[in-house]
Design a protein around this motif. Sequence first.
Motif, PDB file in Angstrom:
ATOM      1  N   LEU A  38     -38.090 -34.794  25.525  1.00 62.57           N
ATOM      2  CA  LEU A  38     -39.036 -34.385  26.558  1.00 62.57           C
ATOM      3  C   LEU A  38     -38.494 -34.667  27.958  1.00 62.57           C
ATOM      4  CD1 LEU A  38     -42.393 -35.516  24.905  1.00 62.57           C
ATOM      5  CD2 LEU A  38     -41.525 -33.177  25.157  1.00 62.57           C
ATOM      6  N   GLN A  39     -37.747 -35.755  28.106  1.00 67.37           N
ATOM      7  CA  GLN A  39     -37.123 -36.005  29.412  1.00 67.37           C
ATOM      8  C   GLN A  39     -36.148 -34.887  29.757  1.00 67.37           C
ATOM      9  OE1 GLN A  39     -34.106 -39.022  29.736  1.00 67.37           O
ATOM     10  NE2 GLN A  39     -34.727 -39.597  31.816  1.00 67.37           N
ATOM     11  N   PHE A  40     -35.397 -34.427  28.774  1.00 67.33           N
ATOM     12  CA  PHE A  40     -34.477 -33.308  28.987  1.00 67.33           C
ATOM     13  C   PHE A  40     -35.235 -32.069  29.453  1.00 67.33           C
ATOM     14  CE2 PHE A  40     -32.193 -29.563  27.330  1.00 67.33           C
ATOM     15  CZ  PHE A  40     -30.980 -29.719  27.998  1.00 67.33           C
ATOM     16  N   LYS A  41     -36.495 -31.943  29.032  1.00 66.61           N
ATOM     17  CA  LYS A  41     -37.341 -30.825  29.442  1.00 66.61           C
ATOM     18  C   LYS A  41     -38.063 -31.110  30.770  1.00 66.61           C
ATOM     19  CE  LYS A  41     -36.742 -28.196  25.748  1.00 66.61           C
ATOM     20  NZ  LYS A  41     -36.192 -26.817  25.799  1.00 66.61           N
ATOM     21  N   ASN A  42     -37.678 -32.208  31.426  1.00 65.81           N
ATOM     22  CA  ASN A  42     -38.160 -32.574  32.760  1.00 65.81           C
ATOM     23  C   ASN A  42     -39.547 -33.206  32.764  1.00 65.81           C
ATOM     24  OD1 ASN A  42     -37.590 -32.862  35.539  1.00 65.81           O
ATOM     25  ND2 ASN A  42     -38.904 -31.112  36.029  1.00 65.81           N
ATOM     26  N   TYR A  43     -39.926 -33.875  31.689  1.00 68.82           N
ATOM     27  CA  TYR A  43     -41.133 -34.683  31.675  1.00 68.82           C
ATOM     28  C   TYR A  43     -40.761 -36.142  31.931  1.00 68.82           C
ATOM     29  CZ  TYR A  43     -43.278 -30.608  29.487  1.00 68.82           C
ATOM     30  OH  TYR A  43     -43.723 -29.341  29.236  1.00 68.82           O
ATOM     31  N   THR A  44     -41.631 -36.862  32.606  1.00 64.80           N
ATOM     32  CA  THR A  44     -41.491 -38.310  32.710  1.00 64.80           C
ATOM     33  C   THR A  44     -42.199 -38.925  31.510  1.00 64.80           C
ATOM     34  OG1 THR A  44     -41.288 -38.377  35.108  1.00 64.80           O
ATOM     35  CG2 THR A  44     -42.154 -40.349  34.037  1.00 64.80           C
ATOM     36  N   VAL A  45     -41.510 -39.811  30.800  1.00 63.81           N
ATOM     37  CA  VAL A  45     -42.003 -40.285  29.507  1.00 63.81           C
ATOM     38  C   VAL A  45     -42.101 -41.814  29.495  1.00 63.81           C
ATOM     39  CG1 VAL A  45     -41.598 -40.318  27.021  1.00 63.81           C
ATOM     40  CG2 VAL A  45     -40.916 -38.314  28.373  1.00 63.81           C
ATOM     41  N   LEU A  46     -43.219 -42.310  28.988  1.00 61.78           N
ATOM     42  CA  LEU A  46     -43.373 -43.738  28.738  1.00 61.78           C
ATOM     43  C   LEU A  46     -43.697 -43.944  27.265  1.00 61.78           C
ATOM     44  CD1 LEU A  46     -43.624 -46.708  29.577  1.00 61.78           C
ATOM     45  CD2 LEU A  46     -46.023 -46.257  30.150  1.00 61.78           C
ATOM     46  N   GLY A  47     -42.829 -44.646  26.561  1.00 60.80           N
ATOM     47  CA  GLY A  47     -43.084 -45.046  25.181  1.00 60.80           C
ATOM     48  C   GLY A  47     -43.575 -46.477  25.187  1.00 60.80           C
ATOM     49  N   LEU A  48     -44.858 -46.676  24.982  1.00 63.37           N
ATOM     50  CA  LEU A  48     -45.436 -48.013  25.104  1.00 63.37           C
ATOM     51  C   LEU A  48     -45.305 -48.800  23.799  1.00 63.37           C
ATOM     52  CD1 LEU A  48     -48.431 -48.077  23.523  1.00 63.37           C
ATOM     53  CD2 LEU A  48     -49.042 -46.624  25.445  1.00 63.37           C
ATOM     54  N   ARG A  49     -45.476 -50.099  23.907  1.00 61.47           N
ATOM     55  CA  ARG A  49     -45.507 -50.986  22.735  1.00 61.47           C
ATOM     56  C   ARG A  49     -46.917 -51.534  22.590  1.00 61.47           C
ATOM     57  NH1 ARG A  49     -45.203 -56.391  21.659  1.00 61.47           N
ATOM     58  NH2 ARG A  49     -44.937 -56.869  23.871  1.00 61.47           N
ATOM     59  N   LEU A  50     -47.545 -51.269  21.458  1.00 64.28           N
ATOM     60  CA  LEU A  50     -48.894 -51.739  21.207  1.00 64.28           C
ATOM     61  C   LEU A  50     -48.918 -53.247  21.005  1.00 64.28           C
ATOM     62  CD1 LEU A  50     -50.060 -48.965  18.718  1.00 64.28           C
ATOM     63  CD2 LEU A  50     -50.699 -49.173  21.142  1.00 64.28           C
ATOM     64  N   ALA A  51     -49.985 -53.886  21.450  1.00 60.96           N
ATOM     65  CA  ALA A  51     -50.147 -55.327  21.261  1.00 60.96           C
ATOM     66  C   ALA A  51     -49.981 -55.695  19.791  1.00 60.96           C
ATOM     67  CB  ALA A  51     -51.530 -55.762  21.757  1.00 60.96           C
ATOM     68  N   GLY A  52     -49.247 -56.781  19.551  1.00 61.57           N
ATOM     69  CA  GLY A  52     -49.047 -57.249  18.181  1.00 61.57           C
ATOM     70  C   GLY A  52     -47.962 -56.526  17.425  1.00 61.57           C
ATOM     71  N   HIS A  53     -47.294 -55.584  18.047  1.00 60.60           N
ATOM     72  CA  HIS A  53     -46.265 -54.775  17.383  1.00 60.60           C
ATOM     73  C   HIS A  53     -44.889 -55.049  17.988  1.00 60.60           C
ATOM     74  CE1 HIS A  53     -49.921 -52.663  16.173  1.00 60.60           C
ATOM     75  NE2 HIS A  53     -49.221 -52.020  15.262  1.00 60.60           N
ATOM     76  N   GLY A  54     -43.869 -54.786  17.184  1.00 54.65           N
ATOM     77  CA  GLY A  54     -42.499 -54.923  17.670  1.00 54.65           C
ATOM     78  C   GLY A  54     -42.064 -56.354  17.889  1.00 54.65           C
ATOM     79  N   THR A  55     -42.780 -57.304  17.315  1.00 55.53           N
ATOM     80  CA  THR A  55     -42.423 -58.714  17.470  1.00 55.53           C
ATOM     81  C   THR A  55     -42.391 -59.397  16.097  1.00 55.53           C
ATOM     82  OG1 THR A  55     -44.768 -59.208  17.926  1.00 55.53           O
ATOM     83  CG2 THR A  55     -43.327 -58.900  19.822  1.00 55.53           C
ATOM     84  N   ASP A  56     -43.528 -59.937  15.675  1.00 57.59           N
ATOM     85  CA  ASP A  56     -43.658 -60.636  14.401  1.00 57.59           C
ATOM     86  C   ASP A  56     -45.036 -60.336  13.828  1.00 57.59           C
ATOM     87  OD1 ASP A  56     -44.644 -63.231  12.861  1.00 57.59           O
ATOM     88  OD2 ASP A  56     -42.445 -63.262  12.804  1.00 57.59           O
ATOM     89  N   GLU A  57     -45.121 -60.218  12.520  1.00 56.90           N
ATOM     90  CA  GLU A  57     -46.411 -59.860  11.928  1.00 56.90           C
ATOM     91  C   GLU A  57     -47.508 -60.882  12.230  1.00 56.90           C
ATOM     92  OE1 GLU A  57     -43.904 -61.528   8.432  1.00 56.90           O
ATOM     93  OE2 GLU A  57     -43.625 -60.012   9.998  1.00 56.90           O
ATOM     94  N   LYS A  58     -47.132 -62.103  12.572  1.00 59.11           N
ATOM     95  CA  LYS A  58     -48.146 -63.097  12.950  1.00 59.11           C
ATOM     96  C   LYS A  58     -48.868 -62.670  14.232  1.00 59.11           C
ATOM     97  CE  LYS A  58     -45.747 -66.969  10.765  1.00 59.11           C
ATOM     98  NZ  LYS A  58     -45.042 -68.261  10.989  1.00 59.11           N
ATOM     99  N   ASP A  59     -48.160 -61.949  15.096  1.00 57.06           N
ATOM    100  CA  ASP A  59     -48.814 -61.434  16.308  1.00 57.06           C
ATOM    101  C   ASP A  59     -49.832 -60.359  15.957  1.00 57.06           C
ATOM    102  OD1 ASP A  59     -47.374 -63.086  18.033  1.00 57.06           O
ATOM    103  OD2 ASP A  59     -45.726 -61.665  18.186  1.00 57.06           O
ATOM    104  N   LEU A  60     -49.506 -59.534  14.977  1.00 54.34           N
ATOM    105  CA  LEU A  60     -50.440 -58.492  14.554  1.00 54.34           C
ATOM    106  C   LEU A  60     -51.704 -59.102  13.949  1.00 54.34           C
ATOM    107  CD1 LEU A  60     -50.905 -55.459  14.292  1.00 54.34           C
ATOM    108  CD2 LEU A  60     -49.724 -55.522  12.088  1.00 54.34           C
TER     109      LEU A  60
END
Length: 248
Positions: A38-60
């Motif tokens: 999408l950036q190649f198509k000239n959109y500004t893109v934000l891929g967010l990280r949801l709370a409790g994700h991308g860290t440790d399952e104890k956070d979830l």
Amino acid sequence: MIISGAEPFFLQGGKHGVLLIHGFTGNPAELLLLGQYLQFKNYTVLGLRLAGHGTDEKDLLRTTCDDWFNSVLDGLAILKNCCEKISVIGHSMGSLLALKLAMTKAQDIHKLITLAAPIFINKELGLKNLPPRENCLSFAVKNSRRKLKDVPPAVNKVYRKMPLIAIHELLDLINEIKTNLPTLETPILIVHGKKDHTANVESANYIFKNITSNKKNLQLIDNVGHLLPLDISCRDKIFALTADFLKD
């Protein structure tokens, strides 16, 4: 600590911003390839990280569906500072959060795309055996390993365990979305794989039939499962569909 490669990403492009929301127990890397396209198509893109994700399952274990939605609102606020209009794309549970965001009238979402939204979970996943919420406060079940090829490495670093209380939070979110679907008026593209063994394909039909959007498009993809933005057999088609729908 954030898993290496699972950080949020921001890709500068034009004045049309696109917020990307990943799925349950996943991380932003799942949508990085779509974001780069999408950036190649000239959109500004934000891929967010949801709370409790991308860290440790104890956070979830300690987060709720309200916490996940607050992460979405934070991402939206960032994009609003640099874009004139904002569209939203969600995958799996991220689609539910995208739907909720579009239902919040004050946010003025330009367009919405759902990829494999799980309104109905396939019976084979055994949700009927899920214990009551009060018995799930500290228990988790094993999560399937991923060994996908030709994807960002963090995509395969999903949590090894899935807290049962988080599944209850997901089900609460599904029920909220089902109740409020008739209020959705945002232009929407609904995409679902016909061989999705996680989110039953009837989910897509249900969304299409129950929203009031004047502009709505349903695309059911043959011979494809749940991981639409990652499946090498279809992702180019998925990316092209999203970019075409986002065009004004």
